[in-house]
Design an enzyme around this catalytic site. Sequence first.
Site, short mmCIF file in Angstrom:
data_model
loop_
_atom_site.label_atom_id
_atom_site.label_comp_id
_atom_site.label_asym_id
_atom_site.label_seq_id
_atom_site.Cartn_x
_atom_site.Cartn_y
_atom_site.Cartn_z
N GLY A 246 -48.96 -33.43 -51.78
CA GLY A 246 -49.37 -33.73 -53.14
C GLY A 246 -48.72 -34.99 -53.67
O GLY A 246 -49.35 -35.78 -54.39
N ASP A 247 -47.45 -35.22 -53.31
CA ASP A 247 -46.75 -36.42 -53.76
C ASP A 247 -47.33 -37.66 -53.08
O ASP A 247 -47.45 -38.72 -53.70
CB ASP A 247 -45.27 -36.30 -53.46
CG ASP A 247 -44.60 -35.18 -54.25
OD1 ASP A 247 -45.08 -34.89 -55.36
OD2 ASP A 247 -43.61 -34.60 -53.76
N LEU B 172 -57.45 -29.87 -54.22
CA LEU B 172 -57.87 -28.60 -53.61
C LEU B 172 -57.38 -28.46 -52.17
O LEU B 172 -58.00 -27.76 -51.38
CB LEU B 172 -59.39 -28.48 -53.66
CG LEU B 172 -60.06 -28.63 -55.04
CD1 LEU B 172 -61.57 -28.68 -54.89
CD2 LEU B 172 -59.63 -27.49 -55.96
#
Length: 298
Positions: A251-252, A220
Amino acid sequence: MAALICGSLAFDTIMTFEGRFAEQILPDQLHILNVSFLVPQLRRDFGGCAGNIAYSLKLLGGEPLPMAMLGNDGGDYLKRLQNLGISTRHVGLAQDTYTAQAMIMTDRDNNQITAFHPGAMMQAHSQRIDAGMGARLAIIAPDGRDAMLEHAAQCHAAGIPFVFDPGQGLPMFNGDELAAFVAQASWITVNDYEGKMLCERTGWSLETLSRKVRGLVVTLGGEGCEVWTDGAKTLVPPVAPAAVVDPTGCGDAWRGALLYGLEQGWPLEQCAQLGNRVGALKIAQRGPQNYQLDFDPQ
Protein backbone atom coordinates in the site's frame (compact mmCIF):
# COMPACT_ATOMS: atom_id res chain seq x y z
CA MET A 1 9.10 20.85 -5.53
CA ALA A 2 9.03 18.28 -2.77
CA ALA A 3 6.18 16.11 -1.54
CA LEU A 4 5.89 16.25 2.24
CA ILE A 5 5.33 12.79 3.74
CA CYS A 6 3.96 12.85 7.28
CA GLY A 7 3.95 9.41 8.84
CA SER A 8 5.93 6.83 10.76
CA LEU A 9 9.47 5.56 10.45
CA ALA A 10 9.73 2.09 11.94
CA PHE A 11 11.72 -1.09 12.06
CA ASP A 12 9.73 -4.05 10.75
CA THR A 13 10.37 -7.50 12.18
CA ILE A 14 8.79 -9.75 9.57
CA MET A 15 8.00 -13.40 10.26
CA THR A 16 6.63 -16.06 7.94
CA PHE A 17 4.20 -18.68 9.23
CA GLU A 18 4.05 -21.53 6.75
CA GLY A 19 0.51 -22.60 7.67
CA ARG A 20 -2.81 -20.77 7.75
CA PHE A 21 -4.00 -18.69 10.70
CA ALA A 22 -7.54 -19.94 10.08
CA GLU A 23 -6.40 -23.50 10.76
CA GLN A 24 -4.81 -22.58 14.10
CA ILE A 25 -7.47 -20.29 15.58
CA LEU A 26 -10.64 -22.00 16.75
CA PRO A 27 -13.62 -19.61 16.39
CA ASP A 28 -15.47 -21.11 19.37
CA GLN A 29 -12.39 -20.65 21.61
CA LEU A 30 -11.66 -16.99 20.96
CA HIS A 31 -12.60 -16.09 24.54
CA ILE A 32 -9.62 -18.12 25.78
CA LEU A 33 -7.28 -17.56 22.83
CA ASN A 34 -3.83 -19.02 23.41
CA VAL A 35 -1.94 -19.81 20.23
CA SER A 36 1.69 -20.10 19.20
CA PHE A 37 3.00 -19.91 15.64
CA LEU A 38 6.29 -21.45 14.53
CA VAL A 39 8.03 -18.93 12.24
CA PRO A 40 11.10 -20.48 10.56
CA GLN A 41 11.83 -17.27 8.63
CA LEU A 42 12.48 -13.94 10.35
CA ARG A 43 14.13 -10.72 9.19
CA ARG A 44 14.32 -7.07 10.17
CA ASP A 45 13.63 -4.36 7.61
CA PHE A 46 13.46 -0.60 7.43
CA GLY A 47 9.76 0.31 7.32
CA GLY A 48 7.08 2.66 8.52
CA CYS A 49 4.63 4.44 6.23
CA ALA A 50 6.73 7.58 5.75
CA GLY A 51 9.87 5.59 4.98
CA ASN A 52 8.13 3.21 2.59
CA ILE A 53 6.30 5.97 0.72
CA ALA A 54 9.49 8.06 0.49
CA TYR A 55 11.38 5.05 -0.90
CA SER A 56 8.75 4.51 -3.60
CA LEU A 57 8.58 8.18 -4.57
CA LYS A 58 12.38 8.52 -4.72
CA LEU A 59 12.65 5.39 -6.86
CA LEU A 60 10.22 6.92 -9.34
CA GLY A 61 12.22 10.14 -9.55
CA GLY A 62 10.21 12.30 -7.16
CA GLU A 63 11.47 14.42 -4.27
CA PRO A 64 10.23 12.99 -0.96
CA LEU A 65 10.41 15.11 2.18
CA PRO A 66 9.60 12.81 5.13
CA MET A 67 8.46 14.39 8.38
CA ALA A 68 8.79 11.77 11.10
CA MET A 69 10.49 10.82 14.35
CA LEU A 70 13.18 8.24 15.07
CA GLY A 71 14.18 7.00 18.50
CA ASN A 72 17.55 6.55 20.18
CA ASP A 73 18.15 3.43 18.05
CA GLY A 74 17.42 5.21 14.77
CA GLY A 75 20.94 6.11 13.63
CA ASP A 76 21.09 3.39 10.97
CA TYR A 77 17.74 4.45 9.54
CA LEU A 78 18.87 8.07 9.34
CA LYS A 79 22.01 7.01 7.44
CA ARG A 80 19.94 4.84 5.10
CA LEU A 81 17.70 7.74 4.15
CA GLN A 82 20.72 9.93 3.53
CA ASN A 83 22.39 7.22 1.41
CA LEU A 84 19.21 6.99 -0.68
CA GLY A 85 19.36 10.73 -1.30
CA ILE A 86 16.21 11.36 0.76
CA SER A 87 16.16 14.58 2.77
CA THR A 88 16.28 14.13 6.56
CA ARG A 89 15.91 17.78 7.54
CA HIS A 90 12.46 17.09 8.98
CA VAL A 91 13.34 13.76 10.61
CA GLY A 92 13.64 14.22 14.38
CA LEU A 93 15.47 12.10 16.94
CA ALA A 94 13.88 11.36 20.32
CA GLN A 95 16.54 10.27 22.78
CA ASP A 96 14.16 9.00 25.46
CA THR A 97 12.47 6.19 23.52
CA TYR A 98 12.89 3.57 20.80
CA THR A 99 12.03 3.97 17.14
CA ALA A 100 8.57 2.61 16.33
CA GLN A 101 8.58 -1.18 15.88
CA ALA A 102 6.20 -3.33 13.86
CA MET A 103 6.16 -7.10 14.33
CA ILE A 104 4.40 -8.61 11.34
CA MET A 105 3.53 -12.27 10.86
CA THR A 106 2.30 -13.43 7.44
CA ASP A 107 0.68 -16.80 6.71
CA ARG A 108 0.68 -18.77 3.45
CA ASP A 109 -2.46 -16.94 2.25
CA ASN A 110 -0.80 -13.53 2.84
CA ASN A 111 -3.01 -12.81 5.85
CA GLN A 112 -1.15 -10.77 8.44
CA ILE A 113 -1.11 -10.33 12.22
CA THR A 114 0.74 -7.21 13.37
CA ALA A 115 1.82 -5.89 16.76
CA PHE A 116 2.99 -2.28 16.77
CA HIS A 117 4.94 -0.29 19.36
CA PRO A 118 4.69 3.44 18.51
CA GLY A 119 7.76 4.66 20.42
CA ALA A 120 9.13 7.92 19.02
CA MET A 121 6.18 8.22 16.64
CA MET A 122 4.11 9.56 19.54
CA GLN A 123 6.29 12.68 19.55
CA ALA A 124 5.79 13.46 15.85
CA HIS A 125 3.40 16.31 16.64
CA SER A 126 6.38 18.32 17.93
CA GLN A 127 7.30 19.05 14.30
CA ARG A 128 5.47 21.86 12.55
CA ILE A 129 4.43 22.50 8.95
CA ASP A 130 4.45 25.93 7.32
CA ALA A 131 4.17 27.38 3.84
CA GLY A 132 7.90 28.06 3.64
CA MET A 133 8.86 24.38 3.52
CA GLY A 134 8.75 24.25 -0.26
CA ALA A 135 6.29 21.36 -0.44
CA ARG A 136 4.00 21.24 -3.45
CA LEU A 137 1.73 18.64 -1.88
CA ALA A 138 1.67 16.33 1.12
CA ILE A 139 0.30 13.10 2.49
CA ILE A 140 -1.00 12.57 6.01
CA ALA A 141 -0.22 8.88 6.55
CA PRO A 142 -0.54 6.79 9.74
CA ASP A 143 1.34 8.49 12.57
CA GLY A 144 0.77 9.56 16.16
CA ARG A 145 -2.82 10.68 16.73
CA ASP A 146 -1.90 14.26 17.65
CA ALA A 147 0.52 14.49 14.72
CA MET A 148 -2.13 13.44 12.21
CA LEU A 149 -4.64 15.97 13.54
CA GLU A 150 -2.17 18.84 13.79
CA HIS A 151 -0.30 18.21 10.54
CA ALA A 152 -3.55 18.04 8.57
CA ALA A 153 -4.64 21.38 10.05
CA GLN A 154 -1.20 22.89 9.40
CA CYS A 155 -1.16 21.74 5.77
CA HIS A 156 -4.59 23.23 5.26
CA ALA A 157 -3.58 26.53 6.87
CA ALA A 158 -0.41 26.67 4.75
CA GLY A 159 -2.35 26.03 1.55
CA ILE A 160 -0.58 22.71 0.88
CA PRO A 161 -2.98 20.23 -0.78
CA PHE A 162 -2.71 16.81 0.83
CA VAL A 163 -3.76 13.19 0.57
CA PHE A 164 -5.58 11.88 3.64
CA ASP A 165 -4.38 8.31 4.09
CA PRO A 166 -5.56 7.18 7.55
CA GLY A 167 -4.58 3.52 7.11
CA GLN A 168 -4.34 1.57 10.34
CA GLY A 169 -4.68 4.84 12.25
CA LEU A 170 -8.31 5.28 11.20
CA PRO A 171 -9.84 3.62 14.30
CA MET A 172 -8.26 6.33 16.50
CA PHE A 173 -10.69 8.95 15.19
CA ASN A 174 -14.42 9.47 15.62
CA GLY A 175 -16.83 10.59 12.95
CA ASP A 176 -16.44 14.32 13.62
CA GLU A 177 -12.65 14.11 13.51
CA LEU A 178 -12.72 12.12 10.27
CA ALA A 179 -15.14 14.63 8.77
CA ALA A 180 -12.66 17.40 9.66
CA PHE A 181 -9.86 15.52 7.89
CA VAL A 182 -12.04 15.16 4.80
CA ALA A 183 -12.93 18.86 4.85
CA GLN A 184 -9.24 19.79 4.82
CA ALA A 185 -7.97 17.14 2.39
CA SER A 186 -7.72 17.27 -1.40
CA TRP A 187 -7.60 13.49 -1.92
CA ILE A 188 -8.42 10.40 0.15
CA THR A 189 -6.88 6.93 -0.12
CA VAL A 190 -8.15 3.90 1.80
CA ASN A 191 -8.26 0.17 1.32
CA ASP A 192 -11.59 -1.64 1.08
CA TYR A 193 -11.88 -2.30 4.82
CA GLU A 194 -10.84 1.23 5.76
CA GLY A 195 -13.28 2.64 3.24
CA LYS A 196 -16.17 0.81 4.89
CA MET A 197 -15.08 2.08 8.33
CA LEU A 198 -14.70 5.64 7.05
CA CYS A 199 -18.21 5.53 5.58
CA GLU A 200 -19.64 4.04 8.76
CA ARG A 201 -18.07 6.63 11.06
CA THR A 202 -18.83 9.69 8.94
CA GLY A 203 -22.24 8.53 7.75
CA TRP A 204 -21.22 9.31 4.16
CA SER A 205 -21.11 6.92 1.21
CA LEU A 206 -18.05 6.63 -1.02
CA GLU A 207 -19.96 8.58 -3.65
CA THR A 208 -20.62 11.39 -1.18
CA LEU A 209 -17.03 11.38 0.09
CA SER A 210 -15.72 11.67 -3.47
CA ARG A 211 -17.78 14.84 -3.98
CA LYS A 212 -16.09 16.47 -0.97
CA VAL A 213 -12.53 16.11 -2.33
CA ARG A 214 -10.77 16.16 -5.69
CA GLY A 215 -10.67 12.38 -5.73
CA LEU A 216 -11.00 9.21 -3.65
CA VAL A 217 -9.23 5.90 -4.24
CA VAL A 218 -10.16 2.57 -2.67
CA THR A 219 -7.41 0.00 -3.15
CA LEU A 220 -8.56 -3.60 -3.52
CA GLY A 221 -5.32 -5.56 -3.29
CA GLY A 222 -5.10 -8.10 -6.09
CA GLU A 223 -8.30 -6.77 -7.66
CA GLY A 224 -6.90 -3.35 -8.53
CA CYS A 225 -8.56 -0.21 -7.20
CA GLU A 226 -11.60 2.01 -7.49
CA VAL A 227 -11.10 5.64 -8.45
CA TRP A 228 -13.94 7.91 -7.41
CA THR A 229 -14.20 11.42 -8.87
CA ASP A 230 -17.20 13.68 -8.31
CA GLY A 231 -19.45 10.72 -7.49
CA ALA A 232 -18.41 8.56 -10.44
CA LYS A 233 -16.48 5.29 -9.98
CA THR A 234 -13.87 3.82 -12.34
CA LEU A 235 -12.29 0.42 -11.74
CA VAL A 236 -8.57 0.42 -12.49
CA PRO A 237 -7.51 -3.19 -13.14
CA PRO A 238 -4.62 -4.81 -11.30
CA VAL A 239 -1.18 -5.56 -12.70
CA ALA A 240 -0.22 -9.21 -12.37
CA PRO A 241 2.96 -9.60 -10.30
CA ALA A 242 5.81 -11.87 -11.30
CA ALA A 243 5.35 -13.61 -7.95
CA VAL A 244 3.42 -13.13 -4.72
CA VAL A 245 6.12 -13.13 -2.05
CA ASP A 246 5.39 -10.51 0.62
CA PRO A 247 2.51 -7.98 0.82
CA THR A 248 4.22 -5.85 3.49
CA GLY A 249 4.46 -2.27 2.24
CA CYS A 250 2.45 -2.73 -0.96
CA GLY A 251 0.00 0.00 0.00
CA ASP A 252 2.86 2.40 0.75
CA ALA A 253 4.53 1.61 -2.58
CA TRP A 254 1.19 2.40 -4.24
CA ARG A 255 0.96 5.73 -2.40
CA GLY A 256 4.46 6.76 -3.44
CA ALA A 257 3.34 6.29 -7.03
CA LEU A 258 0.20 8.30 -6.33
CA LEU A 259 2.29 11.22 -5.07
CA TYR A 260 4.56 10.98 -8.10
CA GLY A 261 1.61 11.13 -10.48
CA LEU A 262 0.03 14.03 -8.61
CA GLU A 263 3.37 15.89 -8.76
CA GLN A 264 3.29 15.41 -12.53
CA GLY A 265 -0.26 16.74 -12.78
CA TRP A 266 -1.66 13.42 -13.98
CA PRO A 267 -5.36 12.54 -13.70
CA LEU A 268 -6.13 10.31 -10.73
CA GLU A 269 -6.82 7.25 -12.88
CA GLN A 270 -3.34 7.45 -14.42
CA CYS A 271 -1.83 7.80 -10.94
CA ALA A 272 -3.70 4.67 -9.87
CA GLN A 273 -2.42 2.72 -12.88
CA LEU A 274 1.15 3.55 -11.90
CA GLY A 275 0.36 2.63 -8.30
CA ASN A 276 -0.90 -0.79 -9.34
CA ARG A 277 2.25 -1.36 -11.35
CA VAL A 278 4.59 -0.40 -8.52
CA GLY A 279 2.55 -2.44 -6.04
CA ALA A 280 3.00 -5.49 -8.28
CA LEU A 281 6.76 -4.98 -8.22
CA LYS A 282 6.83 -4.68 -4.43
CA ILE A 283 4.78 -7.79 -3.68
CA ALA A 284 7.29 -9.87 -5.64
CA GLN A 285 10.10 -8.89 -3.21
CA ARG A 286 10.54 -9.44 0.50
CA GLY A 287 10.47 -6.36 2.71
CA PRO A 288 8.87 -2.97 2.12
CA GLN A 289 11.94 -1.21 0.66
CA ASN A 290 13.86 -3.83 -1.32
CA TYR A 291 12.31 -3.65 -4.80
CA GLN A 292 13.65 -1.84 -7.88
CA LEU A 293 11.96 -0.33 -10.93
CA ASP A 294 12.10 -2.24 -14.20
CA PHE A 295 10.28 0.41 -16.26
CA ASP A 296 10.25 4.15 -16.97
CA PRO A 297 7.39 5.77 -14.99
CA GLN A 298 6.92 8.35 -17.72
